[in-house]
Design a protein around this motif. Structure first.
Motif, short mmCIF file in Angstrom:
data_model
loop_
_atom_site.label_atom_id
_atom_site.label_comp_id
_atom_site.label_asym_id
_atom_site.label_seq_id
_atom_site.Cartn_x
_atom_site.Cartn_y
_atom_site.Cartn_z
N ASP A 166 3.26 4.03 -6.70
CA ASP A 166 3.94 4.58 -5.52
C ASP A 166 4.28 6.05 -5.81
OD1 ASP A 166 5.58 5.24 -3.39
OD2 ASP A 166 7.29 4.08 -4.12
N ASP A 167 3.74 6.94 -5.00
CA ASP A 167 4.00 8.37 -5.09
C ASP A 167 5.01 8.75 -4.02
OD1 ASP A 167 4.02 11.13 -4.95
OD2 ASP A 167 1.85 11.36 -4.81
N SER A 185 13.54 18.37 -5.71
CA SER A 185 12.44 19.09 -6.35
C SER A 185 11.46 18.09 -6.97
CB SER A 185 12.98 20.02 -7.44
OG SER A 185 13.86 20.97 -6.88
N PRO A 186 10.15 18.38 -6.94
CA PRO A 186 9.16 17.47 -7.52
C PRO A 186 9.44 17.21 -9.00
CG PRO A 186 8.09 19.15 -6.19
CD PRO A 186 9.53 19.57 -6.33
N SER A 187 9.31 15.96 -9.41
CA SER A 187 9.53 15.60 -10.81
C SER A 187 8.87 14.26 -11.09
CB SER A 187 11.02 15.51 -11.12
OG SER A 187 11.59 14.34 -10.54
N ASN A 188 8.94 13.83 -12.35
CA ASN A 188 8.39 12.53 -12.72
C ASN A 188 9.13 11.38 -12.05
OD1 ASN A 188 6.46 13.70 -14.37
ND2 ASN A 188 7.66 13.46 -16.24
N LYS A 189 10.34 11.67 -11.54
CA LYS A 189 11.12 10.64 -10.86
C LYS A 189 10.52 10.25 -9.51
CE LYS A 189 15.52 11.85 -13.04
NZ LYS A 189 16.92 12.28 -12.81
N ASP A 190 9.49 10.98 -9.08
CA ASP A 190 8.84 10.68 -7.82
C ASP A 190 7.86 9.51 -7.92
OD1 ASP A 190 10.08 12.81 -6.50
OD2 ASP A 190 8.51 14.21 -7.06
N TYR A 191 7.60 9.02 -9.14
CA TYR A 191 6.54 8.04 -9.33
C TYR A 191 7.08 6.70 -9.82
CZ TYR A 191 3.81 12.24 -8.78
OH TYR A 191 3.29 13.41 -8.27
N TYR A 192 6.58 5.64 -9.19
CA TYR A 192 7.01 4.28 -9.51
C TYR A 192 5.78 3.38 -9.69
CZ TYR A 192 11.45 5.93 -7.58
OH TYR A 192 12.58 6.65 -7.33
N TYR A 193 5.93 2.39 -10.54
CA TYR A 193 4.87 1.40 -10.73
C TYR A 193 5.44 0.03 -10.45
CZ TYR A 193 1.08 -1.23 -12.95
OH TYR A 193 0.04 -2.09 -13.20
N PHE A 194 4.90 -0.63 -9.44
CA PHE A 194 5.37 -1.94 -9.01
C PHE A 194 4.53 -3.05 -9.60
CE2 PHE A 194 7.31 0.70 -5.86
CZ PHE A 194 8.34 -0.03 -5.27
N ALA A 210 6.85 -12.80 -2.01
CA ALA A 210 7.26 -12.16 -3.27
C ALA A 210 8.32 -13.01 -3.95
CB ALA A 210 7.81 -10.76 -3.00
N GLU A 211 8.10 -13.26 -5.23
CA GLU A 211 8.99 -14.12 -6.00
C GLU A 211 9.76 -13.30 -7.04
OE1 GLU A 211 7.86 -17.75 -8.85
OE2 GLU A 211 7.37 -18.12 -6.75
N GLY A 212 9.04 -12.56 -7.85
CA GLY A 212 9.66 -11.70 -8.86
C GLY A 212 9.15 -10.28 -8.71
N ILE A 213 9.91 -9.31 -9.18
CA ILE A 213 9.50 -7.91 -9.07
C ILE A 213 9.99 -7.12 -10.27
CG2 ILE A 213 11.54 -7.31 -7.69
CD1 ILE A 213 9.76 -5.25 -6.22
N GLU A 214 9.16 -6.19 -10.70
CA GLU A 214 9.54 -5.23 -11.74
C GLU A 214 9.09 -3.86 -11.29
OE1 GLU A 214 8.95 -2.70 -15.29
OE2 GLU A 214 7.28 -3.92 -14.63
#
Length: 224
Positions: A166-167, A185-194, A210-214
């Motif tokens: 997720d961007d 401001s753009p940073s590494n905090k903009d990116y997530y992995y589901f 959906a049962e579990g999520i990380e």
């Protein structure tokens, strides 16, 4: 203000346990699972994919629509296997439903409950995400871009691990009352992995919930 991702260590443990249980555990089973995910090994159930696809198409789903200022873009190739495609599609619907609940400002919205299993981690995560926005007086705006989708179907065909990036570099919070957009401001905090554990519904044929999520934060592997 970006999405305030909650700690999900417990969800990670649940995800691993569920998939190991479903697959039987071990590398050998994982390799066997790859074969089952694509087709039945004995070739005797060639009609399974079309029927699963038809069932998913016939589901009476909740309507999810977004205002013109917000978009969720999924640049993810649909798997050829019908069960994998259904699991991926409903994992996408689950994250859509979270944003829908935020936009509707309703932590009890029916959409995310439709796409998640009652009493499990994913549904609790969705509710907390929505509630944080509502309590803060925020909604969402901009564009979320999802990519690098992957589906690992369990050997029993009833559970799957769905992952994607997720961007959020063009996704922002917005104050509900003032309409002020809270840009960052753009940073590494903009990116997530589901990573989402999806399970085939026993009540609605063709539906996966959906049962579990990380959710991994600062997922730099997701940067284009």
């Amino acid at each position: 203000m970006k999405r305030r991702t909650l700690p999900v260590a417990a969800a990670l443990a649940a995800t691993a346990t569920l998939l190991l249980t479903a697959c039987g555990g071990g590398d050998d089973n994982s390799k066997s699972n790859e074969k089952i995910a694509g087709a039945d090994s004995d070739g005797t159930k060639t009609s399974a994919s079309p029927s699963a696809s038809d069932a998913a198409a016939d589901i009476d789903r909740p309507a999810i629509t977004f205002p013109s200022g917000f978009e969720m873009a999924f640049d993810i190739t649909k798997p050829s296997d019908a069960k994998e495609a259904a699991a991926l599609g409903d994992a996408e619907n689950f994250v859509r439903a979270i944003n829908y609940g935020i936009i509707r400002q309703d932590p009890e919205d029916a959409a995310y409950k439709f796409y998640s299993t009652a009493g499990d981690t994913a549904q609790a995560y969705a509710k907390k995400q929505i509630k944080q926005y509502v309590d803060g007086g925020w909604t969402v705006t901009g564009v979320q871009r999802y990519s690098q989708g992957k589906v690992d179907l369990a050997a029993d065909g009833k559970r799957a691990s769905v992952s994607f990036c997720d961007d959020d570099s063009k996704f922002y919070g917005k104050e509900v009352k003032s309409k002020k957009i809270l840009k960052t401001s753009p940073s590494n905090k903009d990116y997530y992995y589901f990573e989402i554990v999806m399970t085939a519904s026993q009540e609605v044929k063709g539906l996966w919930t959906a049962e579990g999520i990380e959710v991994q934060t600062e997922a730099t592997q997701c940067k284009a």
